[in-house]
Structure formats: structure tokens, C-alpha cells
Scaffold this active site. Sequence first.
Site, short mmCIF file in Angstrom:
data_model
loop_
_atom_site.label_atom_id
_atom_site.label_comp_id
_atom_site.label_asym_id
_atom_site.label_seq_id
_atom_site.Cartn_x
_atom_site.Cartn_y
_atom_site.Cartn_z
N HIS A 24 0.82 -1.22 0.00
CA HIS A 24 0.00 0.00 0.00
C HIS A 24 0.85 1.27 0.00
O HIS A 24 0.34 2.36 -0.26
CB HIS A 24 -0.98 0.01 1.19
CG HIS A 24 -0.38 0.28 2.52
ND1 HIS A 24 -0.07 -0.72 3.43
CD2 HIS A 24 -0.02 1.44 3.13
CE1 HIS A 24 0.42 -0.18 4.53
NE2 HIS A 24 0.46 1.12 4.37
N ASP A 47 0.17 -7.69 1.43
CA ASP A 47 0.60 -6.29 1.53
C ASP A 47 2.11 -6.17 1.54
O ASP A 47 2.68 -5.35 2.27
CB ASP A 47 -0.01 -5.62 2.78
CG ASP A 47 0.10 -4.09 2.73
OD1 ASP A 47 0.21 -3.55 1.62
OD2 ASP A 47 0.10 -3.47 3.81
N SER A 78 4.72 2.74 7.79
CA SER A 78 4.35 1.58 6.99
C SER A 78 5.52 1.10 6.13
O SER A 78 6.16 1.89 5.44
CB SER A 78 3.17 1.91 6.08
OG SER A 78 2.00 2.10 6.84
#
Length: 478
Positions: free
Chosen positions: A116, A146, A219
Amino acid sequence: MSILRLKSYLFIVATVLILGQTVSAQASELPDFAQLVEQASPAVVNISTTQKLPDRKVSIRQIPDLEGLPPMLREFFERGLPQQRPPRSGSGQREAQSLGSGFIISSDGYILTNNHVIVDADEILVRLADRSELKAKLVGTDQRSDVALLKIESQNLPVLRLGKSQDLKAGQWVAAIGSPFGFDHTVTQGIVSAIGRSLPNENYVPFIQTDVPINPGNSGGPLFNLAGEVVGINSQIYTRSGGFMGVSFAIPIDVAMDVSNQLKSGGKVSRGWLGVVIQEVNKDLAESFHLDKPVGALVAQIQDDGPAAKGGLQVGDVILSINSQPIIMSADLPHLVGALKAGNKAKLEVIRDGKRQTVALTVGAIPEEGMALDALGNAKLGAERSSNRLGIAVVELTDEQKKSLELKSGVVIKEVQDGPAALIGLQSGDVITHLNSQAINSTREFIDIAKALPKNRSVSMRVLHQGSASFITFKLTE
């Protein structure tokens, strides 16, 4: 000074000394991450992406909502956020930016991050610890886990040591390094809260749950154990406010490296697949299936011609283990099956009709994204038959319905009257295939089984609602 006062004074002094020694001992037991950070930081990178937008509406992903903050605090955070770029001359296009983290896993430039972070990017820039920036090539990405693998053209890069996430235990100290809000190489720490967590729509990753503070920009960054080894990739947080609330999730490094190796060698990821729809076994379902406690994964639906169907698995089976690995929660099954490869053999221990059995089958490959079981159609109903005990009127399935729904038996609800069926949410058009662990082949059989249902005991019913099958439970008091 009286003897009593002297004794009191000596007691207070002794207590202070003991407390001081205790605090000192506790402080010495707290982890020191300084050496870990010094050694690991050079291999942690900042990742920024740009995306060309066809209109003048620019969206910035992963940027928090700063509305409502005091002006000075808002200005402080905004200085650290990536800025919008003006339109390119003559292009009539604008660009959206996103910001994340990553880490180097090989000296020749392979980098792991989150999918993402780089999704839909037209350009990916990697900023190293020495502030130099390099364009990165996307080697491959896997939406289900992911995970994304990048490559930069460089040599002799610093590399992080990889640990084994399977060795993690709840309560162990961990640390994260990333770029929250654009602040490079920010270090946060906490403990492992739980392992093997399942999240909605994330069926193939047994997440590591921590209380390490994670914010936008973290992230894709690494999660370390005390030995300085990477044990996870920080991926997401659970929040109701939009900010960190003490619950963070990381992708286990064992899972991430398996995905990375497959992306590097073949460009895509292969996962095991059974071709079943499962559901959680609650207390009432456990009672209806004669289980001592609510464990396992209940098979609610089976894909025709799928591995489960070919291997003899049946609707209503409760899967207790696969290849001797126990299934405590239903979410454990996708993790274990997904880790297998197509063609692998699997031995499932199941409860069927109250008895333990073993089902051996060959695991298949999971279908591409978007493939799913057929949905329930609105077929024409036949002649009505009623069963007043449950408060529903049911009819036979036509041959056309059986074909479209890929069913061999069952009855369709024509009308829902006042009674138990209405209370548990059954609707007209729902298909009942099993009642009290017995397959329903006709309306007559349904009525007979319904009449013999026990009182004040959990009874299971398998229902197809708009193409989705699940088991529900209810109790009859009359």
C-alpha cells in the site's frame, strides 16, 4: 532522640535503600536499544512515490487529518509532511505523493516495503541514510499479504539481519524504525501483544500485534527483536481516532520473505487453496455438532470441482487440524493452507456426524483475484409446503435452481411467518440445505426433521443467503 524515634528513623532509611535498590534493579533490566538502532539505521530507507493525476484534484495518501489541532501544533506537523508538487509545465497534470518506509535485505539493492506504500505509483524514490536518493524498480507486489519488493541500482549496501518471527512470544520487547510524518529514522518501542492475529479481509497473514507506536510513514519499516533481527514489517494500526491507539500490526518476516522469494523468482505468489467457505464455531454451534468446546473451522460451503470437493470434505465438517497443526479459531485455517503450495498433500482431522475422521486431499492453487463462488439467483418458486413449527413455508428446488446454485438438494423459503425463523433473521428466497446436521432432500424430509427437533437445545441450520452459505443456530422452547 528516643529509642522509638531512632527505630522509626532507621526503618525509613532501610525502606528507602531497599526501594532505591529495587528501582535501580528494575531500571537495569529495561532494554537499551541504542546499539541496535546504531547498527540497523543505515539499512532503513525512506520511500516516497508520485502518481500522475488526470485532473486538478490532488489526493495525498497516508497523511493524517490535522483539522482541529492548535495552530502551532498543526504548523509543526505540516512542516514534516510531503508537499504537493505544482503541475508539470504544459502537462495539465498534477501529482500525488505518498510517504513510507522500507529496509534493505541484500547488498545489491533489494528492498522490502508494504504494497500500500507504492500502489499505483508512477515513480518510486528511495532515500538512503546518507540522504542520497535513487529511483527504484518495482520487482513485484502481493496485495493479499501487503508486501512489495523493490530494487535499486547500487552495490555494497548495508543489510539488516533477518530473524524468525515464528520464535516470537507475547510479552517480548520489540522496536520499530521508520519515517512517521516524514521524520526519518524515528525509533519507537513496545512489546509483542499477541501473535497469529487475523484481520478482516486479511486472511492469509497471521499478523504480529504490538503496542509499538506506529503512525503514517512507518508503513513498510522493520520491526526488530532485542537481538537486532527483523521479525516483521510494520503494516497497519487499529484506530477509531485516525491516530495511534496502542494496537499495531506487523507482517511476520517469515511470511514476507516467502512472498519476496516468490516475487523475485517468478513475479507472482502461489498459495494453497481448499475451495471452501468456513465460519467460526461458537458455543451454540459447538453444542449442535456435539463438540466439547467451540474450536475448529466449520465448512459452510464447498466449491464444485475444488480440492476439498475432490478430496471428500463435506459441508458441515468441522476441521480440527491440518497436517497435525491445530485449528483453534477458524481464521487459523487460511494461514496454514495459504502457506502450502499447490500439489502438496494435506491431512485434515474433522468432526463429521459427531465422530472424528481423517480426510486426505491435494491442495490446489488459489484462484486469481476476483474469482468467487456463484451468487444466488432469483429463481421461480414451485408448489408451497409449510412447516408451522419453525414458522416458515418452504418449497422444492427446481432442477434449474439446483443447476444455477450448484446444489444437489435443499428447500427454498417461500414465506416467513411469525416464529423462530423470523427471530433468527431468515428471509424469503433463502435456501436451507441442512437442519440439525442432516441434509435436506425434500420438503417432506424438512418437515419431518423439523417436527423431531429437540427442545431447549442448540440446533444448527445451514442457509444460503444471496449466494453466501453459513450455519446458524437456534433453540425451540415449544
